[in-house]
Design a protein around this motif. Sequence first.
Motif, PDB file in Angstrom:
ATOM      1  N   ILE A 251       0.838  -1.106   0.179  1.00  0.00           N
ATOM      2  CA  ILE A 251      -0.198   0.109   0.069  1.00  0.00           C
ATOM      3  C   ILE A 251       0.919   1.282  -0.111  1.00  0.00           C
ATOM      4  O   ILE A 251       2.088   1.265   0.079  1.00  0.00           O
ATOM      5  CB  ILE A 251      -0.991  -0.042   1.447  1.00  0.00           C
ATOM      6  CG1 ILE A 251      -0.190  -0.066   2.621  1.00  0.00           C
ATOM      7  CG2 ILE A 251      -1.906  -1.208   0.934  1.00  0.00           C
ATOM      8  CD1 ILE A 251      -0.985   0.042   3.680  1.00  0.00           C
ATOM      9  N   GLU A 252       0.357   2.521   0.232  1.00  0.00           N
ATOM     10  CA  GLU A 252       1.139   3.391   0.044  1.00  0.00           C
ATOM     11  C   GLU A 252       1.783   3.778   1.545  1.00  0.00           C
ATOM     12  O   GLU A 252       1.214   3.143   2.478  1.00  0.00           O
ATOM     13  CB  GLU A 252      -0.031   4.990   0.187  1.00  0.00           C
ATOM     14  CG  GLU A 252      -0.573   4.960  -1.304  1.00  0.00           C
ATOM     15  CD  GLU A 252       0.459   5.415  -2.170  1.00  0.00           C
ATOM     16  OE1 GLU A 252       1.308   6.320  -1.946  1.00  0.00           O
ATOM     17  OE2 GLU A 252       0.248   4.938  -3.348  1.00  0.00           O
ATOM     18  N   PRO A 253       2.967   4.284   1.361  1.00  0.00           N
ATOM     19  CA  PRO A 253       3.804   4.280   2.705  1.00  0.00           C
ATOM     20  C   PRO A 253       2.957   4.839   3.815  1.00  0.00           C
ATOM     21  O   PRO A 253       3.039   4.285   4.912  1.00  0.00           O
ATOM     22  CB  PRO A 253       5.095   4.952   2.345  1.00  0.00           C
ATOM     23  CG  PRO A 253       5.346   5.140   0.656  1.00  0.00           C
ATOM     24  CD  PRO A 253       3.855   4.782   0.116  1.00  0.00           C
ATOM     25  N   ALA A 254       2.561   5.961   3.633  1.00  0.00           N
ATOM     26  CA  ALA A 254       2.084   6.764   4.721  1.00  0.00           C
ATOM     27  C   ALA A 254       0.729   5.838   5.426  1.00  0.00           C
ATOM     28  O   ALA A 254       0.459   5.906   6.447  1.00  0.00           O
ATOM     29  CB  ALA A 254       1.556   8.299   4.455  1.00  0.00           C
ATOM     30  N   ALA A 255       0.172   5.179   4.517  1.00  0.00           N
ATOM     31  CA  ALA A 255      -1.120   4.465   4.895  1.00  0.00           C
ATOM     32  C   ALA A 255      -0.545   3.282   5.807  1.00  0.00           C
ATOM     33  O   ALA A 255      -1.373   2.862   6.661  1.00  0.00           O
ATOM     34  CB  ALA A 255      -1.805   3.926   3.549  1.00  0.00           C
ATOM     35  N   VAL A 256       0.678   2.910   5.518  1.00  0.00           N
ATOM     36  CA  VAL A 256       1.071   1.784   6.503  1.00  0.00           C
ATOM     37  C   VAL A 256       1.040   2.164   7.757  1.00  0.00           C
ATOM     38  O   VAL A 256       0.596   1.488   8.515  1.00  0.00           O
ATOM     39  CB  VAL A 256       2.958   1.246   6.027  1.00  0.00           C
ATOM     40  CG1 VAL A 256       3.049   0.142   6.935  1.00  0.00           C
ATOM     41  CG2 VAL A 256       2.645   0.599   4.708  1.00  0.00           C
ATOM     42  N   PHE A 257       1.553   3.285   7.858  1.00  0.00           N
ATOM     43  CA  PHE A 257       1.919   3.700   9.494  1.00  0.00           C
ATOM     44  C   PHE A 257       0.683   4.280  10.060  1.00  0.00           C
ATOM     45  O   PHE A 257       0.275   4.312  11.407  1.00  0.00           O
ATOM     46  CB  PHE A 257       3.096   4.705   9.692  1.00  0.00           C
ATOM     47  CG  PHE A 257       4.470   3.871   9.220  1.00  0.00           C
ATOM     48  CD1 PHE A 257       5.126   3.298  10.332  1.00  0.00           C
ATOM     49  CD2 PHE A 257       4.801   3.809   8.017  1.00  0.00           C
ATOM     50  CE1 PHE A 257       6.397   2.571  10.028  1.00  0.00           C
ATOM     51  CE2 PHE A 257       5.875   3.283   7.571  1.00  0.00           C
ATOM     52  CZ  PHE A 257       6.656   2.450   8.637  1.00  0.00           C
ATOM     53  N   GLU A 258      -0.012   4.718   9.401  1.00  0.00           N
ATOM     54  CA  GLU A 258      -1.466   5.578   9.711  1.00  0.00           C
ATOM     55  C   GLU A 258      -2.408   4.219  10.135  1.00  0.00           C
ATOM     56  O   GLU A 258      -2.964   4.199  11.345  1.00  0.00           O
ATOM     57  CB  GLU A 258      -2.177   6.205   8.561  1.00  0.00           C
ATOM     58  CG  GLU A 258      -3.568   6.862   9.109  1.00  0.00           C
ATOM     59  CD  GLU A 258      -4.257   7.385   7.862  1.00  0.00           C
ATOM     60  OE1 GLU A 258      -5.541   7.813   8.241  1.00  0.00           O
ATOM     61  OE2 GLU A 258      -3.714   7.541   6.859  1.00  0.00           O
ATOM     62  N   GLU A 259      -2.169   3.217   9.507  1.00  0.00           N
ATOM     63  CA  GLU A 259      -3.169   2.004   9.883  1.00  0.00           C
ATOM     64  C   GLU A 259      -2.461   1.369  11.152  1.00  0.00           C
ATOM     65  O   GLU A 259      -3.181   0.722  12.081  1.00  0.00           O
ATOM     66  CB  GLU A 259      -3.242   1.022   8.764  1.00  0.00           C
ATOM     67  CG  GLU A 259      -4.031  -0.206   8.906  1.00  0.00           C
ATOM     68  CD  GLU A 259      -5.630   0.166   9.337  1.00  0.00           C
ATOM     69  OE1 GLU A 259      -6.080  -0.722  10.080  1.00  0.00           O
ATOM     70  OE2 GLU A 259      -6.099   1.209   9.272  1.00  0.00           O
ATOM     71  N   ILE A 260      -0.998   1.098  11.177  1.00  0.00           N
ATOM     72  CA  ILE A 260      -0.525   0.361  12.201  1.00  0.00           C
ATOM     73  C   ILE A 260      -0.515   1.057  13.457  1.00  0.00           C
ATOM     74  O   ILE A 260      -0.801   0.222  14.461  1.00  0.00           O
ATOM     75  CB  ILE A 260       0.788   0.045  11.785  1.00  0.00           C
ATOM     76  CG1 ILE A 260       1.570  -1.348  12.505  1.00  0.00           C
ATOM     77  CG2 ILE A 260       1.973   1.216  12.119  1.00  0.00           C
ATOM     78  CD1 ILE A 260       0.859  -2.595  12.011  1.00  0.00           C
ATOM     79  N   GLN A 261      -0.484   2.370  13.483  1.00  0.00           N
ATOM     80  CA  GLN A 261      -0.747   3.030  14.740  1.00  0.00           C
ATOM     81  C   GLN A 261      -2.117   2.710  15.453  1.00  0.00           C
ATOM     82  O   GLN A 261      -2.299   2.964  16.708  1.00  0.00           O
ATOM     83  CB  GLN A 261      -0.828   4.593  14.420  1.00  0.00           C
ATOM     84  CG  GLN A 261       0.603   5.180  14.425  1.00  0.00           C
ATOM     85  CD  GLN A 261       0.553   6.579  14.102  1.00  0.00           C
ATOM     86  OE1 GLN A 261      -0.060   7.141  13.152  1.00  0.00           O
ATOM     87  NE2 GLN A 261       1.432   7.417  15.030  1.00  0.00           N
ATOM     88  N   LYS A 262      -3.087   2.033  14.656  1.00  0.00           N
ATOM     89  CA  LYS A 262      -4.483   1.745  15.450  1.00  0.00           C
ATOM     90  C   LYS A 262      -4.142   0.654  16.448  1.00  0.00           C
ATOM     91  O   LYS A 262      -5.223   0.062  17.184  1.00  0.00           O
ATOM     92  CB  LYS A 262      -5.416   1.274  14.440  1.00  0.00           C
ATOM     93  CG  LYS A 262      -5.805   2.461  13.324  1.00  0.00           C
ATOM     94  CD  LYS A 262      -6.855   2.142  12.349  1.00  0.00           C
ATOM     95  CE  LYS A 262      -7.216   3.308  11.572  1.00  0.00           C
ATOM     96  NZ  LYS A 262      -7.905   3.038  10.397  1.00  0.00           N
TER      97      LYS A 262
END
Length: 531
Positions: A406-417
Amino acid sequence: MHSEEDPNTMKTKRRLIAPLALALAATIGLAACAQGGAAPENTSAAEATGQLTYAIASDPSSLNPINVSDRWGLTVTNLVYSPLARVEADGTVVNELADSIEPAEDGLSVTVTLKDGLKWSDGEPLTADDVVFTYTNKAVRENGNADLLYVGDQPITAEATDERTVVFHLPSVSAAALSNIATETYIIPEHVYGDVTDFSVTELDPIAVGSGPYKLTEYERGQYLTFEANENYYGEAPKIPELTLRIVTDANTVKTALQTGEVDASFATPDQITELEGAGLNVYPYAEGRVAYLGLNAAKLTDPKVRQAIFFALDRDEINTGAFLSDDYYENAYTILPPSNAFATEDVEKYEQDVDASAALLEEAGVSDLSFTLAYAGADPAQTTEATLIQQQLKDAGITVELAGIEPAAVFEEIQKGADSQYDAFLGGYIMGQDPDAYSLLYRTGASANYFSYSNPATDALFDQGAVELDPDARKEIYADLQAQIAEDAVVFPLADNLKILAVNPRIGGVEDAKLVPIYTFENFGLLTEQ
């Protein structure tokens, strides 16, 4: 730190050196440029355009200097704003906005005197009040980047004693705090942002009033950012007055653009070097002190034995060779610190591949048919290779991995959940600098960049001890214990400190003067020239 760039590539911590702080050993190694072949099409060494185009891999995740932490956001910030000081590759301090930086003998304060006559890009004076305004807002935890401005649970505070003098007050003596004061804090203008009530946002409006060598003039999301020289810059005027950061997500498209001269510079991959050199590009490999890693979401993969089993099933050498071509371009990493770091130790569990040990741990944990989802930056060739090899290696150990590119920023936005994330694991990389206290941003309970959902009171206590320990040998022992503890807890599988490889059109000179550095690519783009 991020992505490629990972939002955790973020957070290069390049720090102030003070008598009570540990001396920093910088790790940037600049290889001599390789030249040869014909010049790229559509370019000529004699052609002077007054413009420079640099291809970047994605939009910045943030254009707010208070909380920016991704590679491209920090690159833009470094163009438009200025810090108080920088640390050079040999460990010396070069002042930027600061004229002098003097720690007190008791270790409880640091006095910064600003250069005379500083101005913002709109012509307004830059004063000590702007510095206090910046640090005060950055120290607000809710704004997202305050961790290193605290000693324990108390913030470092700033006081303006006149228009050019700022005194930073420390709650207690701290080796780490003395250097953290100058860590990646870019000063913003109070007269522009004084009415802002929420600095947790990712963009400030207007975003172009700074004190750096360039002014941001236009941002077309997903396409480009354009800059022009800041006529009020306190340093040497940029030699190339117009700069464009063009957003190109595909590595092959970047290579073609370099070959045709559509872009003047960009990162390349090891397998592209021969072809780019053959097309006449100058190629510069250099170290960033980066840790590429596989991270596990401890809020979902909760059993340490299961996490250890995953790590024992992996072959680090095969993954790194696949991703980075040869050990000319990487060094294996075994702990949370890059191998070049003065505090790094190899006295940890390295998780050399042992499929039998992996199977035994899963049996002890009472787990069979283990499966999980791995997120990574789908457009990144290195991470794509890493993900594929991890999937194959774990399959051989009876563990099923579902890949999500996926998009790089989306990786960390989602994993922060955390426990609510759809991903159990992720690939990333970070650059945190030389002082090991900076790594607390990633591994302390509840820290701002703790994407692993990791929490261990023993680790937190070691970070606390290391931050305030002034004896270098004792401090090194503390951080060795800390690295061993995090390795045992198995939330991160360090892969490598991989070199970045910058390809540059031969019409662009001044690379050595501009200085290749972690995160920002160049310390000062304004020193690049046309030739």
